[in-house]
Design an enzyme around this catalytic site. Structure first.
Site, PDB file in Angstrom:
ATOM      1  N   ASP A 284      43.129 -83.641  72.992  1.00 32.71           N
ATOM      2  CA  ASP A 284      43.937 -83.599  71.778  1.00 32.71           C
ATOM      3  C   ASP A 284      44.547 -84.965  71.461  1.00 32.71           C
ATOM      4  O   ASP A 284      45.017 -85.666  72.357  1.00 32.71           O
ATOM      5  CB  ASP A 284      45.059 -82.574  72.019  1.00 32.71           C
ATOM      6  CG  ASP A 284      45.927 -82.364  70.799  1.00 32.71           C
ATOM      7  OD1 ASP A 284      45.383 -81.932  69.777  1.00 32.71           O
ATOM      8  OD2 ASP A 284      47.143 -82.640  70.864  1.00 32.71           O
ATOM      9  N   GLU A 326      39.416 -85.318  69.662  1.00 28.68           N
ATOM     10  CA  GLU A 326      40.105 -84.913  68.445  1.00 28.68           C
ATOM     11  C   GLU A 326      40.825 -86.148  67.941  1.00 28.68           C
ATOM     12  O   GLU A 326      41.942 -86.456  68.345  1.00 28.68           O
ATOM     13  CB  GLU A 326      41.087 -83.760  68.722  1.00 28.68           C
ATOM     14  CG  GLU A 326      41.553 -83.085  67.437  1.00 28.68           C
ATOM     15  CD  GLU A 326      42.991 -83.401  67.035  1.00 28.68           C
ATOM     16  OE1 GLU A 326      43.379 -83.055  65.910  1.00 28.68           O
ATOM     17  OE2 GLU A 326      43.736 -83.997  67.832  1.00 28.68           O
ATOM     18  N   HIS A 395      42.568 -75.116  62.535  1.00 26.98           N
ATOM     19  CA  HIS A 395      43.960 -74.654  62.552  1.00 26.98           C
ATOM     20  C   HIS A 395      44.920 -75.654  61.920  1.00 26.98           C
ATOM     21  O   HIS A 395      46.088 -75.355  61.733  1.00 26.98           O
ATOM     22  CB  HIS A 395      44.377 -74.385  63.995  1.00 26.98           C
ATOM     23  CG  HIS A 395      44.460 -75.663  64.787  1.00 26.98           C
ATOM     24  ND1 HIS A 395      43.349 -76.404  65.100  1.00 26.98           N
ATOM     25  CD2 HIS A 395      45.515 -76.339  65.273  1.00 26.98           C
ATOM     26  CE1 HIS A 395      43.730 -77.484  65.771  1.00 26.98           C
ATOM     27  NE2 HIS A 395      45.035 -77.469  65.890  1.00 26.98           N
ATOM     28  N   ARG A 520      51.011 -74.978  58.195  1.00 24.76           N
ATOM     29  CA  ARG A 520      49.674 -74.866  58.802  1.00 24.76           C
ATOM     30  C   ARG A 520      49.448 -73.440  59.312  1.00 24.76           C
ATOM     31  O   ARG A 520      48.316 -72.998  59.464  1.00 24.76           O
ATOM     32  CB  ARG A 520      49.532 -75.856  59.967  1.00 24.76           C
ATOM     33  CG  ARG A 520      49.447 -77.312  59.531  1.00 24.76           C
ATOM     34  CD  ARG A 520      49.369 -78.247  60.712  1.00 24.76           C
ATOM     35  NE  ARG A 520      50.545 -78.154  61.579  1.00 24.76           N
ATOM     36  CZ  ARG A 520      50.643 -78.721  62.777  1.00 24.76           C
ATOM     37  NH1 ARG A 520      49.641 -79.414  63.262  1.00 24.76           N
ATOM     38  NH2 ARG A 520      51.747 -78.595  63.498  1.00 24.76           N
TER      39      ARG A 520
HETATM   40  C1  GLC Z   1      46.490 -82.051  67.252  1.00 26.07           C
HETATM   41  C2  GLC Z   1      46.506 -80.569  67.029  1.00 26.07           C
HETATM   42  C3  GLC Z   1      47.674 -80.197  66.177  1.00 26.07           C
HETATM   43  C4  GLC Z   1      48.939 -80.638  66.875  1.00 26.07           C
HETATM   44  C5  GLC Z   1      48.871 -82.120  67.239  1.00 26.07           C
HETATM   45  C6  GLC Z   1      49.938 -82.474  68.199  1.00 26.07           C
HETATM   46  O1  GLC Z   1      46.276 -82.758  66.093  1.00 26.07           O
HETATM   47  O2  GLC Z   1      45.285 -80.159  66.464  1.00 26.07           O
HETATM   48  O3  GLC Z   1      47.709 -78.836  65.898  1.00 26.07           O
HETATM   49  O4  GLC Z   1      50.031 -80.412  66.057  1.00 26.07           O
HETATM   50  O5  GLC Z   1      47.661 -82.462  67.879  1.00 26.07           O
HETATM   51  O6  GLC Z   1      49.643 -81.960  69.476  1.00 26.07           O
END
Ligand code: GLC
Ligand code: GLC
Length: 650
Positions: A284, A326, A395, A520
């Site tokens: 993440d 991500e 999400h 969201r």
């Molecule tokens: C990523 C997740 C998101 C979250 C962020 C902080 O972007 O997809 O939902 O708020 O990280 O952890």
């Protein structure tokens, strides 16, 4: 590579390892360590070489790798060996993913296991379960504010339930994707608690400051991620009497990777979840890993070095496990998370294709493919042994992360065009049927992103309300069209759990004070099983969407040209409403597909010359894989229905 200094250090480390490790039979571990040690040592030295405890930290890292290797179950070790041989396995067209919340789709892990047949009915064989670790219930950021990286939230079950699910998935030839939140912890994580109590060791796990001097300098160049719900990048912690860096929510403390202990802890966590049977780990917020004063603190070179280290270490202990990056960043930055100047991925094998996602939404709003074509043309070439995760919704919010230069080439003014898109998707633009909400509007910069479910954003909610059959048709066609592109583009398609049954925006979150400010959540609804049942009732919206997607998925899996072998070619067709590309199976060029997507609400025509000059339509006939029907060529034109994505074969 053999390099004297690093190999002599490796020998010293092997001698110094705890005797219980040294005595075990670790043949594969040692060969992999030998192969990767030069890289691990050089990267670790680049980041931490200046420290007096450098060697101690190296020993601790290698011990972590060895310990987790020793614990790795025989079945997983076997799968590592198989994947080393069949290293392109994840590029196959056979994989189709879905992201879902365990508790919102089924109650808990056992319920999820019981509901796997639903996923298999649709053809899903890669399951991303949104984070399930222990988080403070009021401050969870949907699972991304982790209080304990080793503990499954008891609401979902136990670690044993995860292992059992992983084993069941394996039997069904399905992949398990789990999250590792590498950038931050919850402010209730033990490290944060200890830091608060004044423990210097743990204060050094985070970025803490006595006063505003340094935070203010950072703020000069750092953008705000949640300008409305969590403004600024630092939070005052009264108990500690210090400021702490909190890029996301005020309760998410950013980890300090300048401290090697943090990296070693995180590698241990990654390997722990690899050992519970995850096939793929979603890392993440990787763009944020390294903070540097005077920079935006995203996409820093050191963030890439950290990811390379994580990958090299994972390859020593659990080489069959892949990473998803991500990194929702500028188009030119995203592909760097595969690792630059390499053939196989040096960092993450898979990355979210946020660029394609945003471009597809642009095509929905403008009803043409001008920017989509331009954006794909400029999309950086990716590595051979790496692939995209192609998605329509997830999400999170939809960011309008286009390259301004591309926006201009497509004929728009960047600021005005972004304004138009926000107005369109929030339904403010005259005639727009979209029901989204602006997310993260920043009054200082005028930026905003968009929240909302796929179905509501393409107008299904409005159409159902007004019982407008033609508008319902258009919304369904748009949903199928968007999936037609992500299923054929090249990469692993990732569906979002409600989308195959047309889940609308959900407003439940408004009643929950811990969620109400974060819209969201309107796209994180409880999966409606009654609605899902209608997928078997002919003529319902659910059945029309579900059966269309199911069919596309079956066809994708059968079509070898859809494997990601860097075998996509964009065709310049001079018709701005269309996206046209070919996919050719490199091992047999007769297996090929021409993908033609029409984003306009009107039927379009495509000059057959354009196809002939690219080797298609010779002889005259092509058929649409989805309907099995021959396509018509009349007056040298191929006719394309409104809002459609055809997969044409010879
Ligand atoms: C990523 C997740 C998101 C979250 C962020 C902080 O972007 O997809 O939902 O708020 O990280 O952890
Ligand atoms: C996965 C897949 C399989 C692939 C194998 C390689 O488990 O199920 O298709 O060939 O990995 O080890």
């Amino acid at each position: 590579m053999y390099e004297q200094a690093s190999h002599s250090l490796l020998n010293e480390i092997l001698i110094e390892l705890k005797p219980e490790i040294g005595n075990l039979r670790l043949r594969h571990f040692y060969t992999r360590l030998g192969a990767n040690f030069y890289a691990i040592h050089s990267l670790f030295h680049l980041l931490y070489g200046g420290r007096s405890d450098f060697k101690e930290q190296m020993v601790s890292l290698i011990e972590t790798l060895a310990q987790r290797y020793i614990e790795r179950a025989p079945a997983l070790r076997k799968s590592d060996l198989a994947r080393e041989k069949d290293y392109n396995w994840f590029l196959s067209q056979k994989w189709v993913g879905m992201a879902l919340y365990c508790d919102r789709f089924a109650d808990d892990l056992k319920g999820l296991r019981a509901n796997l047949p639903y996923l298999q009915e649709l053809g899903i064989n890669m399951l991303h379960i949104m984070p399930m670790l222990d988080c403070p219930p009021e401050h969870s950021d949907g699972g991304y504010a982790v209080r304990d990286f080793y503990r499954i939230d008891p609401r979902f079950g136990t670690t044993e339930d995860v292992e059992a699910l992983a084993a069941t998935l394996k039997k069904r030839d399905m992949l398990l994707v789990l999250d590792v939140v590498v950038n931050h912890t919850s402010n209730e994580h033990e490290w944060a608690q200890r830091a608060r109590q004044g423990d210097k060791k743990y204060q050094d796990y985070f970025f803490v400051f006595d006063d505003r001097e340094t935070p203010d300098i950072f703020e000069e160049t750092m953008p705000e991620i949640f300008p409305l719900i969590a403004p600024g990048n630092f939070t005052w912690d009264a108990e500690m009497g210090k400021w702490v860096m909190t890029v996301f929510h005020s309760y998410q403390w950013d980890l300090n990777y300048r401290n090697p202990a943090v990296l070693i802890e995180m590698i241990d966590i990654i390997l722990y979840w690899a050992n519970q049977g995850a096939d793929i780990l979603r890392l993440d917020a990787v763009a944020f890993l390294w903070k540097k004063m005077g920079s935006v603190c995203q996409n820093e070179r050191e963030a890439h070095l950290l990811l390379q280290l994580m990958k090299d270490c994972c390859q020593v202990t659990a080489p069959g496990v892949l990473f998803i990056a991500e990194a929702i960043v500028a188009p030119s930055e995203i592909s760097k998370y595969f690792g630059e100047d390499a053939i196989n991925a040096k960092e993450c094998e898979i990355a979210y294709n946020a660029t394609l996602m945003a471009l597809l939404w642009d095509a929905v709003a403008t009803k043409n493919a001008a920017l989509l074509n331009q954006g794909i043309k400029s999309h950086p070439i990716k590595l051979e042994r790496a692939t995209w995760l192609n998605y329509v919704r997830c999400h999170d919010d939809i960011g309008l992360g286009f390259d301004d230069h591309d926006v201009r080439l497509a004929g728009y003014d960047p600021a005005m065009h972004r304004r138009f898109l926000i107005d369109y998707f929030t339904g403010r633009f005259p005639g727009s049927p979209a029901r989204g909400l602006p997310f993260g509007e920043n009054p200082k910069t005028g930026d905003a992103r968009i929240s909302g479910s796929l179905a509501s954003l393409v107008g299904l909610e409005a159409a159902l309300e007004s019982q407008d059959a033609a508008a319902i048709d258009d919304a369904i066609k748009t949903i199928v069209l968007l999936h037609g592109v992500i299923l054929s583009f090249g990469g692993i398609p990732l569906l979002y759990y409600g989308d195959a049954i047309g889940a609308l925006n959900s407003l439940e979150y408004l009643a929950d004070s811990s969620k109400a400010a974060d819209n969201r959540w309107m796209n994180r609804s409880n999966f409606d099983w009654n609605k899902a049942k209608k997928r078997h009732q002919t003529g319902t919206v659910e059945q029309r969407i579900f059966s269309a997607l199911k069919k596309l998925i079956v066809l994708r899996k059968e079509t070898t040209a859809f494997a990601d072998m860097d075998n996509r070619q964009l065709l310049d067709v001079d018709t701005p409403n269309l996206l046209v590309f070919s996919r050719v199976d490199p091992s047999n060029s007769r297996n090929r597909v021409l993908v033609v997507a029409n984003f306009n609400v009107e039927a379009q025509t495509l000059p057959s010359d354009a196809l002939r000059s690219n080797g298609f339509l010779q002889p005259e006939a092509m058929k649409d894989l989805c309907t099995g029907e021959r396509i018509e060529v009349s007056n040298d034109m191929v006719a394309l229905p409104p809002l459609s994505c055809l997969w044409l074969t010879d």
